[in-house]
Structure formats: C-alpha cells, structure tokens
Motif scaffolding. Structure first.
Motif, mmCIF file in Angstrom:
data_model
loop_
_atom_site.group_PDB
_atom_site.id
_atom_site.type_symbol
_atom_site.label_atom_id
_atom_site.label_comp_id
_atom_site.label_asym_id
_atom_site.label_seq_id
_atom_site.Cartn_x
_atom_site.Cartn_y
_atom_site.Cartn_z
ATOM 1 N N ALA A 1 44.789 39.454 27.401
ATOM 2 C CA ALA A 1 44.032 40.358 28.263
ATOM 3 C C ALA A 1 43.779 39.706 29.614
ATOM 4 O O ALA A 1 43.521 38.507 29.701
ATOM 5 N N ALA A 2 43.864 40.507 30.656
ATOM 6 C CA ALA A 2 43.582 39.998 32.002
ATOM 7 C C ALA A 2 42.087 39.777 32.149
ATOM 8 O O ALA A 2 41.275 40.531 31.610
ATOM 9 N N LYS A 3 41.724 38.724 32.859
ATOM 10 C CA LYS A 3 40.310 38.482 33.114
ATOM 11 C C LYS A 3 40.154 37.969 34.539
ATOM 12 O O LYS A 3 41.069 37.405 35.125
ATOM 13 N N ARG A 4 38.986 38.178 35.077
ATOM 14 C CA ARG A 4 38.712 37.745 36.443
ATOM 15 C C ARG A 4 38.591 36.228 36.460
ATOM 16 O O ARG A 4 37.819 35.645 35.706
ATOM 17 N N VAL A 5 39.343 35.573 37.338
ATOM 18 C CA VAL A 5 39.310 34.115 37.425
ATOM 19 C C VAL A 5 38.877 33.626 38.805
ATOM 20 O O VAL A 5 38.582 32.452 38.980
ATOM 21 N N ALA A 6 38.872 34.496 39.807
ATOM 22 C CA ALA A 6 38.484 34.091 41.157
ATOM 23 C C ALA A 6 37.972 35.303 41.916
ATOM 24 O O ALA A 6 38.207 36.437 41.524
ATOM 25 N N GLY A 7 37.280 35.027 42.989
ATOM 26 C CA GLY A 7 36.820 36.121 43.842
ATOM 27 C C GLY A 7 35.313 36.138 43.978
ATOM 28 O O GLY A 7 34.717 35.181 44.477
ATOM 29 N N ILE A 8 34.713 37.205 43.487
ATOM 30 C CA ILE A 8 33.284 37.432 43.667
ATOM 31 C C ILE A 8 32.475 36.215 43.248
ATOM 32 O O ILE A 8 32.623 35.704 42.146
ATOM 33 N N SER A 9 31.630 35.728 44.159
ATOM 34 C CA SER A 9 30.788 34.565 43.900
ATOM 35 C C SER A 9 29.455 34.765 44.596
ATOM 36 O O SER A 9 29.322 35.607 45.487
ATOM 37 N N SER A 10 28.474 33.960 44.216
ATOM 38 C CA SER A 10 27.174 34.015 44.889
ATOM 39 C C SER A 10 26.625 32.604 45.021
ATOM 40 O O SER A 10 27.020 31.694 44.303
#
Length: 120
Positions: free
Chosen positions: A2-11
């Motif tokens: 399954a694809a999963k988010r590994v980068a991008g949105i951060s805080s």
C-alpha cells in the motif's frame, strides 16, 4: 504494498508556539564527525570530533518577531513530519543571523544543540 505518505506536509513548534513552515526543513541528530586519516603508506584509521545536532527551516514572517529568534538560547524545537516521525531538539540555540526576504515574507533559521532525537 500500500502507498503511504513519506514526505511533504510537516509542522514546527518552537517553545510551544507554531510557526508557518515554508520549506528547507532539514535536521541532523548526529553527534560526531569522522574523518579518515591517511599517510603515504596507506589508511591509518580515523579521527572523531563532536558536532552539534541541528534543526533548520524557512519560516514565513506572519505575526512573528524576527528579532526574537536572534535571542533564543534554550529553545525546545519540535518537528512533526509527513511520515509521523517527530524530531525534538532541547536546549537549542539559534546560530547565524536572520535575514528577511521581503518579496516572499520569509526568513531562515538554524537551531543547534547537543540533544536532537528522532521518535518513530
């Protein structure tokens, strides 16, 4: 798989306050730097020197006193990344000076310290 988010949105939060994170988010939990030592007869080994960990980023100048960053010396900096990993730096100080890019309303800041940890 399954694809999963590994980068991008951060805080990012600094001393418990959130800031508008633009880009350039980098960090290093490293505590030593090694350098290979060589001689005319080959590799002799390596030397090891301490380094400060760091957390750096570009922040949007929104409801922020840029001058306050220059005075930060015992800051707690927390990142939450897109993959869920947290990076926490304790007792960090700001290095360099902050210069505002007025056309973008941004400035870069770099915190350094001896206690930068990753939490998965």
């Amino acid at each position: 798989m399954a694809a999963k988010r590994v980068a991008g949105i951060s805080s990012i939060t600094i001393n418990g306050s959130s800031f508008a994170l633009v880009d350039g988010l980098t960090y290093s939990p490293s505590s030593v730097r090694r350098e290979t030592m060589t001689g005319l007869d080959g590799v002799h080994g390596y030397k090891e020197l301490p380094v400060a960990g760091f957390i750096a980023c570009t922040i949007r100048d929104i409801n922020t006193s840029v001058a306050d960053f220059n005075g930060m010396t015992a800051a707690t900096v927390q990142l939450i990344q897109a993959n869920g990993k947290q990076v926490i730096g304790s007792l960090m100080w700001v290095v360099d000076v902050q210069e505002v890019d007025a056309s973008e309303g941004t400035f870069s800041v770099r915190f350094e310290g001896v206690d930068v940890v990753e939490i998965f």
